[in-house]
Design a protein around this motif. Structure first.
Motif, PDB file in Angstrom:
ATOM      1  N   UNK A   1       0.839  -1.202   0.000  1.00  0.00           N
ATOM      2  CA  UNK A   1       0.000   0.000   0.000  1.00  0.00           C
ATOM      3  C   UNK A   1       0.875   1.254   0.000  1.00  0.00           C
ATOM      4  N   UNK A   2       1.926   1.237   0.809  1.00  0.00           N
ATOM      5  CA  UNK A   2       2.811   2.401   0.865  1.00  0.00           C
ATOM      6  C   UNK A   2       3.480   2.636  -0.484  1.00  0.00           C
ATOM      7  N   UNK A   3       3.992   1.568  -1.076  1.00  0.00           N
ATOM      8  CA  UNK A   3       4.724   1.723  -2.339  1.00  0.00           C
ATOM      9  C   UNK A   3       3.813   2.300  -3.421  1.00  0.00           C
ATOM     10  N   UNK A   4       2.590   1.778  -3.506  1.00  0.00           N
ATOM     11  CA  UNK A   4       1.697   2.230  -4.576  1.00  0.00           C
ATOM     12  C   UNK A   4       1.190   3.641  -4.297  1.00  0.00           C
ATOM     13  N   UNK A   5       0.882   3.931  -3.019  1.00  0.00           N
ATOM     14  CA  UNK A   5       0.423   5.273  -2.674  1.00  0.00           C
ATOM     15  C   UNK A   5       1.514   6.311  -2.981  1.00  0.00           C
ATOM     16  N   UNK A   6       2.748   5.863  -2.924  1.00  0.00           N
ATOM     17  CA  UNK A   6       3.861   6.765  -3.246  1.00  0.00           C
ATOM     18  C   UNK A   6       4.059   6.890  -4.760  1.00  0.00           C
ATOM     19  N   UNK A   7       3.885   5.796  -5.477  1.00  0.00           N
ATOM     20  CA  UNK A   7       4.234   5.797  -6.898  1.00  0.00           C
ATOM     21  C   UNK A   7       3.126   6.360  -7.782  1.00  0.00           C
ATOM     22  N   UNK A   8       1.855   6.137  -7.430  1.00  0.00           N
ATOM     23  CA  UNK A   8       0.770   6.591  -8.307  1.00  0.00           C
ATOM     24  C   UNK A   8       0.783   8.116  -8.495  1.00  0.00           C
ATOM     25  N   UNK A   9       0.995   8.934  -7.442  1.00  0.00           N
ATOM     26  CA  UNK A   9       1.077  10.384  -7.695  1.00  0.00           C
ATOM     27  C   UNK A   9       2.202  10.741  -8.663  1.00  0.00           C
ATOM     28  N   UNK A  10       3.343  10.095  -8.520  1.00  0.00           N
ATOM     29  CA  UNK A  10       4.457  10.398  -9.425  1.00  0.00           C
ATOM     30  C   UNK A  10       4.105  10.009 -10.857  1.00  0.00           C
ATOM     31  N   UNK A  11       3.507   8.820 -10.986  1.00  0.00           N
ATOM     32  CA  UNK A  11       3.084   8.379 -12.315  1.00  0.00           C
ATOM     33  C   UNK A  11       2.042   9.332 -12.887  1.00  0.00           C
TER      34      UNK A  11
ATOM     35  N   UNK B   1      -4.621  11.802  -6.816  1.00  0.00           N
ATOM     36  CA  UNK B   1      -3.824  10.635  -7.212  1.00  0.00           C
ATOM     37  C   UNK B   1      -3.283   9.891  -5.995  1.00  0.00           C
ATOM     38  N   UNK B   2      -3.032  10.614  -4.901  1.00  0.00           N
ATOM     39  CA  UNK B   2      -2.614   9.918  -3.677  1.00  0.00           C
ATOM     40  C   UNK B   2      -3.747   8.998  -3.220  1.00  0.00           C
ATOM     41  N   UNK B   3      -4.979   9.551  -3.209  1.00  0.00           N
ATOM     42  CA  UNK B   3      -6.128   8.747  -2.785  1.00  0.00           C
ATOM     43  C   UNK B   3      -6.342   7.557  -3.720  1.00  0.00           C
ATOM     44  N   UNK B   4      -6.215   7.790  -5.033  1.00  0.00           N
ATOM     45  CA  UNK B   4      -6.438   6.707  -5.995  1.00  0.00           C
ATOM     46  C   UNK B   4      -5.396   5.602  -5.825  1.00  0.00           C
ATOM     47  N   UNK B   5      -4.155   5.999  -5.572  1.00  0.00           N
ATOM     48  CA  UNK B   5      -3.097   5.010  -5.343  1.00  0.00           C
ATOM     49  C   UNK B   5      -3.409   4.155  -4.140  1.00  0.00           C
ATOM     50  N   UNK B   6      -3.857   4.824  -3.072  1.00  0.00           N
ATOM     51  CA  UNK B   6      -4.196   4.074  -1.858  1.00  0.00           C
ATOM     52  C   UNK B   6      -5.347   3.123  -2.130  1.00  0.00           C
TER      53      UNK B   6
END
Lengths: 251, 364
Positions: B252-262, B308-313
């Motif tokens: 969850x942490x990794x994706x919540x971090x990566x989706x905003x960057x993506x 995007x942070x929310x969507x990643x989470x």
């Protein structure tokens, strides 16, 4: 710890997802004893082990493990107790993305504050104990079912637990390896004082290593008998347990 | 085995004076032939044979199906081979399980119970994740950091090509559709505003979130689901390691971090895609870029970034949750992957709508 019973069941009922499959399980086990759970396949032996260990909650009655009453314990207390016991699952349950060595190292890395080198040496020792010294860098998918069982036992022993649960440790093993495993279990008990609960169908092995035996009677849906396994060889004992023991002995 | 032409299986019923039903079996019984229908009353039955030919398991199967409830079943007149086949099955027969297929009402009730318990489990899982995050903050969580780094790579870096492609095409399509409309009012220069604003506020985050559901949530669900199959999750619990914490948190942490960057990356690429279309006919590159700079404020960038942070989470959580509750079977893992994608995309679109309302309320 020496005087207190390590496992206590009083009128324990166990089952799957709310369905009771076995009731009236009553026994006490002192530390350093070996208990065998026997009964026809599908009668709930593995389910009973899961409840005894606290992995599943009992559906009725009282169950105590390492001095913790499972019915009233909090999730954190149960987690702490689980950490003090070892468990070999029927399907071994090795972490498929880790090598055998890493599998045994994992609990040590999480819970021991020891240097990496020391943990590695300990893991290698535990794997050598179960005769897997030359398969340590294999992945679980690359080894046989018997080897996976032994690796699972090595992992269950990783943190030198007070109590080890073994679900069919010798199923699928050749007689020689299975004999070595019996010796290992006896040695564990004799040197570390480990209490061992195992599910097994191998009557000769049970007679050799177990101090006590729980016989589950699926027709009655309750515990049939409890006592030293040799008692069930006598004709006057519990009829079904006697049949189980003598039938297997003949074959 | 005789090779005489097969005669169809027969069963004749007659009731004796003492109430015993006698059933006479005859003919050749095999799995291809239709078995005869019978009706009888009473619980005292005697089976006899008359010109019984060849039979396979269909005959003892038929007897077992019809007469296992009969209290006094007399098999003594049957040939010994048939009798032993029937008796073998009788020994292991316990009370038949009640029929579980209920009526429409029962099914509706079952569905209701199931969905309410699945909501309960979903909230329980969110609670576990929150507790785990809390423990992580005070440094007491057991997290598999190896997984974290691996997921940064697989959910983040490895997704760059597909995010680039879809972002580019989204910008391109928006510019194309926008130009057609704007040409009618001679305001083609605003196509830059349209594309850049839509990409930063909306489409960058939404597309990346949907890609994360398709790529990452499904993969998490099947990873964790298959760990259920092989009892690896139980093995962790027995070690006193909380699976949600150990396996779920790093993902969850990794994706919540990566989706905003993506998402930022997708936005840039999308604006670039729009530029290709706009500058192919109507605008010059400098015109387009000037309009983009005018159109995008830091505020709209923030809107997209928060979303995007929310969507990643959401994507990562949906994958971990469906994987954690997957039924331990091959089918269960497949269902978990499907439902992770469906749940993730649904929640993302719903939360996007909520965000729209909230940002509107605060004039953001």
């Amino acid at each position: 710890m020496t005087t207190q019973d390590i496992l206590v069941s009083e009128g324990l009922a166990v089952g799957h997802g709310g369905n009771v499959i076995m009731t009236s399980i009553d026994f006490r086990l002192a530390p350093g004893r070996i208990l065998a759970i026997v009964g026809p396949s599908g009668c709930g032996k593995s389910t009973l082990m899961r409840s005894l260990s606290g992995l599943d909650l009992p559906l009725g009655g009282r169950s105590e493990v390492l001095g913790l009453d499972l019915a009233v314990a909090t999730a954190t207390e149960r987690e702490g107790t689980l950490r003090r016991l070892g468990f070999l699952f029927q399907g071994s349950a090795l972490f498929s993305s880790l090598t055998l060595r890493e599998n045994v190292e994992l609990p040590m890395r999480e819970f021991l504050r020891a240097p990496r080198r020391e943990i590695r040496a300990l893991a290698e020792y535990k794997l050598a104990l179960v005769g897997l010294a030359d398969a340590m860098d294999k992945m679980p998918a690359e080894i046989s079912g018997g080897m996976a069982k032994r690796a699972g036992i090595a992992r269950a022993m990783a943190l030198d637990p007070d109590l080890i649960f073994l679900d069919e440790p010798s199923a699928g093993l050749d007689p020689l390896t299975s004999g070595r495993l019996d010796e290992l279990i006896l040695k564990l008990r004799d040197t570390f004082g480990t209490t061992i609960v195992l599910v097994s169908h191998e009557v000769p092995s049970i007679l050799r290593i177990a101090d006590f035996c729980v016989y589950l009677d699926p027709d009655a849906g309750r515990m049939g008998a409890y006592g030293p396994p040799r008692d069930f060889l006598a004709a006057g004992s519990h009829a079904k347990a006697h049949a189980f023991f003598s039938q297997a002995r003949i074959s | 085995m005789s090779h005489a032409p097969a005669s169809p299986p027969r069963a004749r019923t007659e009731v004796l004076a003492d109430g015993t039903t006698v059933i006479t079996l005859g003919g050749d019984w095999n799995r291809q032939a239709a078995t005869p229908a019978i009706a009888f009353k009473g619980d005292q039955v005697r089976l006899v044979t008359e010109q019984l030919g060849d039979f396979d398991s269909s005959l003892p199967g038929w007897i077992h199906a019809h007469f296992r409830q009969v209290r006094r079943l007399d098999l003594s007149a049957l040939p010994s081979r048939l009798r032993s086949l029937v008796e073998l099955a009788e020994q292991s027969t316990t009370t038949p399980s009640p029929e579980t297929t209920g009526g429409l009402l029962a099914r509706f009730g079952g569905w209701g119970l199931e969905s309410s318990s699945s909501w309960g489990r979903a909230f329980e899982h969110i609670g576990d994740v929150a507790l785990g995050l809390g423990r992580l903050l005070i440094g007491r969580a057991r997290v598999n950091w190896q997984d974290f780094w691996l997921q940064l790579q697989t959910a983040g870096v490895d997704a760059l090509p597909i995010v680039a492609l879809l972002g580019f095409l989204t910008g391109l399509i928006m510019a194309y559709v926008g130009l057609i409309q704007l040409r009618q009012v001679g305001a083609t220069v605003y196509v830059a505003n349209l594309v850049s604003l839509a990409m930063t506020r909306e489409m960058g985050a939404l597309m990346t979130g949907v890609i994360a559901c398709g790529r990452t949530a499904t993969s998490f669900a099947s990873q964790l689901g298959s760990m259920n199959v092989s009892q690896e999750t139980d093995a962790l619990r027995v070690l006193g390691i909380n699976p949600v914490e150990y396996l779920g948190l790093p993902r969850i942490l990794a994706v919540t971090l990566m989706v905003p960057l993506l998402s930022v990356f997708a936005t840039f690429i999308g604006v670039f895609g729009g530029m290709i279309v706009a500058c192919a006919g109507d605008l010059s590159v400098s015109q387009y870029l000037t309009q983009v700079v005018v159109a995008i404020s830091f505020r709209s960038f923030l809107v997209g970034f928060i979303k995007s942070i929310a969507f990643g989470f959401i994507a990562a959580w949906a994958g971990c949750y469906r994987g954690a509750v997957a039924k331990p079977s091959a089918l269960g893992v497949g269902e978990a992957a499907t439902s992770a994608a469906v749940l993730g995309i649904t929640l993302i679109v719903i939360s996007d709508a909520l965000f729209a309302v909230i940002f509107n309320l605060f004039n953001f």
